[in-house]
Motif scaffolding. Structure first.
Motif, PDB file in Angstrom:
ATOM      1  N   PHE A   1      11.281   5.887   6.131  1.00 27.56           N
ATOM      2  CA  PHE A   1      11.418   7.271   5.678  1.00 27.56           C
ATOM      3  C   PHE A   1      12.695   7.892   6.248  1.00 27.56           C
ATOM      4  O   PHE A   1      13.407   8.626   5.543  1.00 27.56           O
ATOM      5  CB  PHE A   1      10.195   8.077   6.110  1.00 27.56           C
ATOM      6  CG  PHE A   1      10.220   9.512   5.668  1.00 27.56           C
ATOM      7  CD1 PHE A   1      10.169   9.842   4.323  1.00 27.56           C
ATOM      8  CD2 PHE A   1      10.290  10.537   6.594  1.00 27.56           C
ATOM      9  CE1 PHE A   1      10.190  11.166   3.907  1.00 27.56           C
ATOM     10  CE2 PHE A   1      10.312  11.862   6.198  1.00 27.56           C
ATOM     11  CZ  PHE A   1      10.256  12.181   4.847  1.00 27.56           C
TER      12      PHE A   1
ATOM     13  N   GLU B   1      15.573   6.769   4.254  1.00 28.63           N
ATOM     14  CA  GLU B   1      15.629   7.463   2.965  1.00 28.63           C
ATOM     15  C   GLU B   1      16.214   8.855   3.130  1.00 28.63           C
ATOM     16  O   GLU B   1      17.020   9.306   2.309  1.00 28.63           O
ATOM     17  CB  GLU B   1      14.231   7.542   2.347  1.00 28.63           C
ATOM     18  CG  GLU B   1      13.699   6.221   1.822  1.00 28.63           C
ATOM     19  CD  GLU B   1      14.584   5.655   0.719  1.00 28.63           C
ATOM     20  OE1 GLU B   1      14.836   6.371  -0.264  1.00 28.63           O
ATOM     21  OE2 GLU B   1      15.019   4.498   0.863  1.00 28.63           O
TER      22      GLU B   1
ATOM     23  N   ARG C   1       3.716   7.281   2.750  1.00 26.74           N
ATOM     24  CA  ARG C   1       3.610   5.899   2.276  1.00 26.74           C
ATOM     25  C   ARG C   1       2.881   5.807   0.946  1.00 26.74           C
ATOM     26  O   ARG C   1       3.322   5.104   0.024  1.00 26.74           O
ATOM     27  CB  ARG C   1       2.894   5.044   3.333  1.00 26.74           C
ATOM     28  CG  ARG C   1       3.719   4.827   4.590  1.00 26.74           C
ATOM     29  CD  ARG C   1       2.940   4.076   5.656  1.00 26.74           C
ATOM     30  NE  ARG C   1       3.736   3.900   6.869  1.00 26.74           N
ATOM     31  CZ  ARG C   1       3.886   4.826   7.798  1.00 26.74           C
ATOM     32  NH1 ARG C   1       3.278   5.999   7.675  1.00 26.74           N
ATOM     33  NH2 ARG C   1       4.638   4.605   8.857  1.00 26.74           N
TER      34      ARG C   1
ATOM     35  N   TYR D   1       5.059   7.009  -2.024  1.00 27.23           N
ATOM     36  CA  TYR D   1       6.039   6.027  -2.483  1.00 27.23           C
ATOM     37  C   TYR D   1       5.391   4.921  -3.309  1.00 27.23           C
ATOM     38  O   TYR D   1       6.001   4.389  -4.245  1.00 27.23           O
ATOM     39  CB  TYR D   1       6.779   5.418  -1.292  1.00 27.23           C
ATOM     40  CG  TYR D   1       7.922   6.269  -0.793  1.00 27.23           C
ATOM     41  CD1 TYR D   1       9.075   6.425  -1.545  1.00 27.23           C
ATOM     42  CD2 TYR D   1       7.846   6.920   0.434  1.00 27.23           C
ATOM     43  CE1 TYR D   1      10.127   7.215  -1.095  1.00 27.23           C
ATOM     44  CE2 TYR D   1       8.895   7.704   0.897  1.00 27.23           C
ATOM     45  CZ  TYR D   1      10.031   7.848   0.124  1.00 27.23           C
ATOM     46  OH  TYR D   1      11.064   8.629   0.568  1.00 27.23           O
ATOM     47  N   GLU D   2       4.154   4.579  -2.979  1.00 27.98           N
ATOM     48  CA  GLU D   2       3.462   3.518  -3.703  1.00 27.98           C
ATOM     49  C   GLU D   2       3.021   3.950  -5.101  1.00 27.98           C
ATOM     50  O   GLU D   2       2.787   3.100  -5.961  1.00 27.98           O
ATOM     51  CB  GLU D   2       2.239   3.048  -2.909  1.00 27.98           C
ATOM     52  CG  GLU D   2       2.566   2.289  -1.631  1.00 27.98           C
ATOM     53  CD  GLU D   2       3.184   0.932  -1.915  1.00 27.98           C
ATOM     54  OE1 GLU D   2       2.850   0.332  -2.961  1.00 27.98           O
ATOM     55  OE2 GLU D   2       3.999   0.475  -1.101  1.00 27.98           O
TER      56      GLU D   2
ATOM     57  N   ASN E   1      11.451  10.176  -5.480  1.00 26.10           N
ATOM     58  CA  ASN E   1      11.677   9.885  -4.069  1.00 26.10           C
ATOM     59  C   ASN E   1      11.448  11.172  -3.289  1.00 26.10           C
ATOM     60  O   ASN E   1      12.221  12.123  -3.394  1.00 26.10           O
ATOM     61  CB  ASN E   1      13.104   9.374  -3.855  1.00 26.10           C
ATOM     62  CG  ASN E   1      13.316   8.847  -2.449  1.00 26.10           C
ATOM     63  OD1 ASN E   1      12.886   9.445  -1.475  1.00 26.10           O
ATOM     64  ND2 ASN E   1      13.994   7.708  -2.347  1.00 26.10           N
TER      65      ASN E   1
END
Length: 263
Positions: A16, A19, A231, A234-235, A240
């Motif tokens: 993270f 990102e 998490r 994102y899955e 984003n």
């Protein structure tokens, strides 16, 4: 901008952080000294910067704000979100449906939680007080609520940017980090209205709001997360969330100037 973590959490959230740094100029500060002297040094280190505060330490957050540090989320969000009793009282005040929460066990079996626990840890179903597995700390008790899944809504500013439905085939803990399954979820109008009511009351910038889905289709709120993990987002989402958050932080910098004008 600065992103602040304790070292152990910085390691766990390295993806993270990367990102965030992809979309904005973030300097990672890892800090582990929460004594008054340590906080004084930290306050000096953070002066003049927007700080993404990714630590569950309400007293430290308050100290830093009192010494002129600009935190996202602000200290009051950290205080309420990391105390399940305070979160329950806020939701009651707002009139949103919430799991009844008590300082003492109302009946058995019931769910016992540490008031400052997170991520599905320190949560157990007990049949008597003798089964409480936690040695110390403030506890809260809730009835066992039959539900089909739980949902985490992600809120940036005044916008719900996504939601994840989490389910568990084993036990009652559906947290993704504990092995539960996750899928993208579309909030109903009523659910989104209640989520935003909570977020706006807190005046937070990036939080998670968790609620249970009941078998009859209703929803009942459970917890607030700050800092919130991403998490499962994102899955399940194409967006984003780090990019969305950076866009919001840039807006804060523009609309709420806090740096000295000569810098």
């Amino acid at each position: 901008m600065i992103v602040l973590y304790e070292t152990k959490d910085a390691v766990r959230n390295a993806g993270f952080i990367q990102e965030l740094q992809k979309f904005g100029e973030f300097r990672l500060v890892q800090w582990n000294d929460w004594t008054e002297d340590g906080l004084s040094v930290l306050a000096d280190t953070l002066q003049g910067e927007l700080v993404l505060f990714r630590v569950r330490r309400p007293e430290a957050a308050r100290f830093l704000e009192d010494h002129g540090v600009f935190l996202v989320n602000r200290a009051e969000v950290n205080r309420v979100a990391n105390d399940k009793w305070q979160s329950f009282q806020l939701m009651q005040l707002l009139g949103v449906p919430v799991i009844p929460t008590y300082r003492e066990a109302p009946a058995f079996p019931c769910v016992v939680k540490t008031a400052d626990g997170h991520g599905g840890t320190e949560v157990e179903v007990i049949a008597s007080l003798d089964e409480v597995p936690f040695e110390s700390g403030s506890l809260v008790f809730q009835p066992v609520v039959e539900h089909t899944a739980d949902v985490r809504a992600y809120v940036i500013g005044n916008e719900v940017v996504g939601a994840v439905k989490r389910s568990s085939a084993d036990g009652f803990k559906a947290n993704y980090s504990l092995g539960g399954s996750a899928e993208k979820y579309m909030l109903s109008a009523a659910q989104e209205q209640d989520v935003l009511k909570i977020a706006q009351a807190l005046n937070g910038d990036y939080i998670g709001v968790d609620f249970l889905l009941l078998p009859d289709g209703r929803h009942v709120f459970n917890e607030i997360e700050d800092p919130v993990g991403a998490r499962s987002f994102y899955e399940t989402h194409d967006d984003n969330i780090a990019e969305l958050l950076v866009m919001h932080l840039r807006k804060i910098e523009k609309e709420r100037p806090f740096r000295p004008k000569d810098k």
